[in-house]
Design a protein around this motif. Sequence first.
Motif, PDB file in Angstrom:
ATOM      1  N   ASN A  42      46.438  26.300   0.422  1.00 39.18           N
ATOM      2  CA  ASN A  42      46.935  24.948   0.681  1.00 39.18           C
ATOM      3  C   ASN A  42      46.686  24.007  -0.498  1.00 39.18           C
ATOM      4  O   ASN A  42      46.028  24.364  -1.468  1.00 39.18           O
ATOM      5  CB  ASN A  42      46.349  24.391   1.983  1.00 39.18           C
ATOM      6  N   GLU A  43      47.209  22.824  -0.406  1.00 36.00           N
ATOM      7  CA  GLU A  43      47.108  21.845  -1.497  1.00 36.00           C
ATOM      8  C   GLU A  43      45.665  21.454  -1.797  1.00 36.00           C
ATOM      9  O   GLU A  43      45.293  21.242  -2.947  1.00 36.00           O
ATOM     10  CB  GLU A  43      47.937  20.601  -1.175  1.00 36.00           C
ATOM     11  N   SER A  44      44.833  21.372  -0.765  1.00 29.58           N
ATOM     12  CA  SER A  44      43.425  21.034  -0.966  1.00 29.58           C
ATOM     13  C   SER A  44      42.712  22.110  -1.787  1.00 29.58           C
ATOM     14  O   SER A  44      41.933  21.809  -2.693  1.00 29.58           O
ATOM     15  CB  SER A  44      42.738  20.864   0.395  1.00 29.58           C
ATOM     16  N   GLN A  45      42.998  23.374  -1.481  1.00 28.46           N
ATOM     17  CA  GLN A  45      42.402  24.475  -2.237  1.00 28.46           C
ATOM     18  C   GLN A  45      42.907  24.476  -3.682  1.00 28.46           C
ATOM     19  O   GLN A  45      42.146  24.712  -4.621  1.00 28.46           O
ATOM     20  CB  GLN A  45      42.729  25.809  -1.568  1.00 28.46           C
ATOM     21  N   LYS A  46      44.197  24.200  -3.832  1.00 24.12           N
ATOM     22  CA  LYS A  46      44.784  24.145  -5.174  1.00 24.12           C
ATOM     23  C   LYS A  46      44.128  23.046  -5.995  1.00 24.12           C
ATOM     24  O   LYS A  46      43.773  23.246  -7.166  1.00 24.12           O
ATOM     25  CB  LYS A  46      46.288  23.910  -5.082  1.00 24.12           C
ATOM     26  N   LYS A  47      43.933  21.890  -5.395  1.00 32.16           N
ATOM     27  CA  LYS A  47      43.308  20.760  -6.076  1.00 32.16           C
ATOM     28  C   LYS A  47      41.873  21.106  -6.472  1.00 32.16           C
ATOM     29  O   LYS A  47      41.445  20.815  -7.597  1.00 32.16           O
ATOM     30  CB  LYS A  47      43.336  19.527  -5.169  1.00 32.16           C
ATOM     31  N   ALA A  48      41.131  21.746  -5.586  1.00 39.25           N
ATOM     32  CA  ALA A  48      39.747  22.133  -5.882  1.00 39.25           C
ATOM     33  C   ALA A  48      39.694  23.165  -7.005  1.00 39.25           C
ATOM     34  O   ALA A  48      38.831  23.089  -7.894  1.00 39.25           O
ATOM     35  CB  ALA A  48      39.074  22.680  -4.630  1.00 39.25           C
ATOM     36  N   THR A  49      40.611  24.113  -6.991  1.00 38.45           N
ATOM     37  CA  THR A  49      40.663  25.133  -8.040  1.00 38.45           C
ATOM     38  C   THR A  49      40.963  24.493  -9.392  1.00 38.45           C
ATOM     39  O   THR A  49      40.307  24.807 -10.396  1.00 38.45           O
ATOM     40  CB  THR A  49      41.730  26.196  -7.709  1.00 38.45           C
ATOM     41  N   MET A  50      41.933  23.606  -9.434  1.00 42.13           N
ATOM     42  CA  MET A  50      42.295  22.945 -10.690  1.00 42.13           C
ATOM     43  C   MET A  50      41.135  22.075 -11.208  1.00 42.13           C
ATOM     44  O   MET A  50      40.882  22.029 -12.410  1.00 42.13           O
ATOM     45  CB  MET A  50      43.562  22.103 -10.516  1.00 42.13           C
TER      46      MET A  50
ATOM     47  N   TYR B 117      37.925  22.652 -10.700  1.00 31.59           N
ATOM     48  CA  TYR B 117      36.933  23.596 -11.218  1.00 31.59           C
ATOM     49  C   TYR B 117      37.340  24.106 -12.603  1.00 31.59           C
ATOM     50  O   TYR B 117      36.528  24.130 -13.531  1.00 31.59           O
ATOM     51  CB  TYR B 117      36.763  24.786 -10.261  1.00 31.59           C
ATOM     52  N   ILE B 118      38.595  24.505 -12.746  1.00 25.15           N
ATOM     53  CA  ILE B 118      39.079  25.033 -14.026  1.00 25.15           C
ATOM     54  C   ILE B 118      38.950  23.979 -15.124  1.00 25.15           C
ATOM     55  O   ILE B 118      38.479  24.273 -16.229  1.00 25.15           O
ATOM     56  CB  ILE B 118      40.538  25.533 -13.894  1.00 25.15           C
ATOM     57  N   LYS B 119      39.321  22.758 -14.826  1.00 27.63           N
ATOM     58  CA  LYS B 119      39.252  21.682 -15.814  1.00 27.63           C
ATOM     59  C   LYS B 119      37.813  21.430 -16.256  1.00 27.63           C
ATOM     60  O   LYS B 119      37.556  21.184 -17.435  1.00 27.63           O
ATOM     61  CB  LYS B 119      39.863  20.406 -15.243  1.00 27.63           C
ATOM     62  N   ALA B 120      36.872  21.528 -15.339  1.00 22.82           N
ATOM     63  CA  ALA B 120      35.467  21.250 -15.651  1.00 22.82           C
ATOM     64  C   ALA B 120      34.739  22.426 -16.290  1.00 22.82           C
ATOM     65  O   ALA B 120      33.742  22.228 -16.990  1.00 22.82           O
ATOM     66  CB  ALA B 120      34.738  20.838 -14.369  1.00 22.82           C
ATOM     67  N   ASN B 121      35.225  23.656 -16.082  1.00 26.24           N
ATOM     68  CA  ASN B 121      34.445  24.829 -16.476  1.00 26.24           C
ATOM     69  C   ASN B 121      35.127  25.811 -17.422  1.00 26.24           C
ATOM     70  O   ASN B 121      34.493  26.778 -17.837  1.00 26.24           O
ATOM     71  CB  ASN B 121      34.016  25.592 -15.219  1.00 26.24           C
TER      72      ASN B 121
END
Length: 69
Positions: free
Chosen positions: A4-12, A14-18
């Motif tokens: 879902n969009e919430s999971q997508k937002k959380a993944t993005m 995480y990727i941006k920060a790490n």
Amino acid sequence: MPYNESQKKATMKYIKANCDDISLRPKLGTKDRWKKYAEELGESLSEFIVKSVEARIQDIEQDKELGLR
């Protein structure tokens, strides 16, 4: 369960920060060749590339310690 969009937002987030983002432009056919070897090792293409580069860096550092570079 669908992604879902919430999971997508959380993944993005995480990727941006790490993670760093690196773009490669090898010759045609290279990706397929690398991917074949990655699959043989049970790795993703990204994991295969990162491990290969890190192994090369380690070789260079060892050569430097031995005075070969």
